[in-house]
Write a protein that holds these residues in place. Structure first.
Motif, PDB file in Angstrom:
ATOM      1  N   UNK A  65       4.067  -5.080  -8.195  1.00  0.00           N
ATOM      2  CA  UNK A  65       4.246  -5.504  -9.584  1.00  0.00           C
ATOM      3  C   UNK A  65       5.486  -6.382  -9.777  1.00  0.00           C
ATOM      4  N   UNK A  66       6.169  -6.699  -8.695  1.00  0.00           N
ATOM      5  CA  UNK A  66       7.297  -7.622  -8.790  1.00  0.00           C
ATOM      6  C   UNK A  66       6.797  -8.996  -9.229  1.00  0.00           C
ATOM      7  N   UNK A  90       0.832  -1.208   0.000  1.00  0.00           N
ATOM      8  CA  UNK A  90       0.000   0.000   0.000  1.00  0.00           C
ATOM      9  C   UNK A  90       0.865   1.256   0.000  1.00  0.00           C
ATOM     10  N   UNK A  91       1.986   1.211   0.720  1.00  0.00           N
ATOM     11  CA  UNK A  91       2.877   2.376   0.789  1.00  0.00           C
ATOM     12  C   UNK A  91       3.751   2.487  -0.455  1.00  0.00           C
ATOM     13  N   UNK A  92       4.114   1.339  -1.040  1.00  0.00           N
ATOM     14  CA  UNK A  92       4.980   1.309  -2.222  1.00  0.00           C
ATOM     15  C   UNK A  92       4.301   0.435  -3.290  1.00  0.00           C
ATOM     16  N   UNK A  93       3.294   0.969  -3.987  1.00  0.00           N
ATOM     17  CA  UNK A  93       2.504   0.157  -4.930  1.00  0.00           C
ATOM     18  C   UNK A  93       3.331  -0.543  -5.996  1.00  0.00           C
ATOM     19  N   UNK A 120       8.373 -11.435  -5.174  1.00  0.00           N
ATOM     20  CA  UNK A 120       7.473 -11.113  -4.060  1.00  0.00           C
ATOM     21  C   UNK A 120       7.648 -12.134  -2.932  1.00  0.00           C
ATOM     22  N   UNK A 121       7.891 -13.379  -3.321  1.00  0.00           N
ATOM     23  CA  UNK A 121       8.146 -14.407  -2.311  1.00  0.00           C
ATOM     24  C   UNK A 121       9.471 -14.133  -1.589  1.00  0.00           C
ATOM     25  N   UNK A 122      10.486 -13.734  -2.362  1.00  0.00           N
ATOM     26  CA  UNK A 122      11.776 -13.371  -1.756  1.00  0.00           C
ATOM     27  C   UNK A 122      11.591 -12.215  -0.784  1.00  0.00           C
ATOM     28  N   UNK A 126      14.994  -6.923 -10.949  1.00  0.00           N
ATOM     29  CA  UNK A 126      13.691  -6.312 -11.214  1.00  0.00           C
ATOM     30  C   UNK A 126      13.822  -4.889 -11.756  1.00  0.00           C
ATOM     31  N   UNK A 127      13.336  -4.679 -12.978  1.00  0.00           N
ATOM     32  CA  UNK A 127      13.299  -3.331 -13.549  1.00  0.00           C
ATOM     33  C   UNK A 127      12.350  -2.445 -12.749  1.00  0.00           C
TER      34      UNK A 127
END
Length: 218
Positions: free
Chosen positions: A16-17, A9-12, A22-24, A120-121
């Motif tokens: 998108x990772x 929520x703070x870093x939308x 996202x698991x990492x 991740x770009x």
């Protein structure tokens, strides 16, 4: 696996990772909470963690023997570019970071930060977008200090604050990179002009228009 809803929520952009990243992030992001007054990092301290703030604020400044220079605050959804710079360059901190308002957030160890940056770009865009915004504000600060008189900078600061400002002369001096005695002298001049009214721990803004006019460059 823990959820990171408040972080996303703070870093939308983090949402998108890729699923694997996202698991990492979920397995390696460590949640922290620090009360106001906590020193998160200090001058010449090693840098090993990247902070993502979900609530609260961290004040970053360069301390000195007689005064300190306020650099910026790190609020929800923002980044400390000095931390980024130190992580990328394997350097020590050139400033101090103190919790201004109770902070809740997440920290990433240097290897995880480097992995996300490399893979991740979207993460790179997040970091460098935040980096660019902060560099712009620091350039403005340098310009203010170099080319604008302190009394004009103080007038500009007061003109944008609430009508009843609860603060001390020392806190204002810290924010402007000056010393309390000089700020107090200028505030007394403003009071004589009828622009402010001074009380213990309180500055009442009486003529905001006059302060804005005085703050304009000649």
């Amino acid at each position: 696996m823990p959820t990171l809803d408040d972080l996303y929520a703070a870093y939308p952009m983090l949402s998108r990772l890729s699923a694997s990243l996202r698991e990492t992030l979920a397995h390696n992001a460590q949640r922290i909470a620090a009360p106001a007054g906590t020193v998160l990092f200090d001058v010449d301290a090693p840098c090993s963690l990247f902070l993502l703030v979900t609530s609260g604020s961290v004040r970053v400044f360069r301390p000195g023997e007689e005064r300190e220079i306020y650099l910026y605050s790190v609020d929800r959804g923002q980044s400390c570019i000095l931390t980024v710079s130190c992580l990328l360059g394997n350097n020590v901190y050139p400033a101090r970071g103190v919790v201004e308002e109770d902070v809740v957030g997440y920290v990433l160890a240097r290897p995880i930060f480097a992995e996300l940056l490399d893979r991740s770009a979207d993460f790179r865009h997040l970091i460098f977008d935040l980096f660019g915004e902060r560099i712009t504000s620091l350039m403005t600060l340098i310009e203010e200090i170099a080319f604008r008189r302190l009394d004009q900078r103080l007038a500009a600061l007061l003109a944008e604050r609430p009508a009843v400002l609860e603060t001390t002369h020392q806190q204002i001096a810290n924010e402007l990179g000056s010393v309390r005695e000089v700020v107090s002298r200028i505030l007394k001049q403003f009071e004589k002009q009828g622009w402010v009214h001074l009380e213990r721990g309180i500055i009442r803004i009486k003529d905001r228009a006059a302060l804005r006019h005085f703050a304009q460059p000649l």
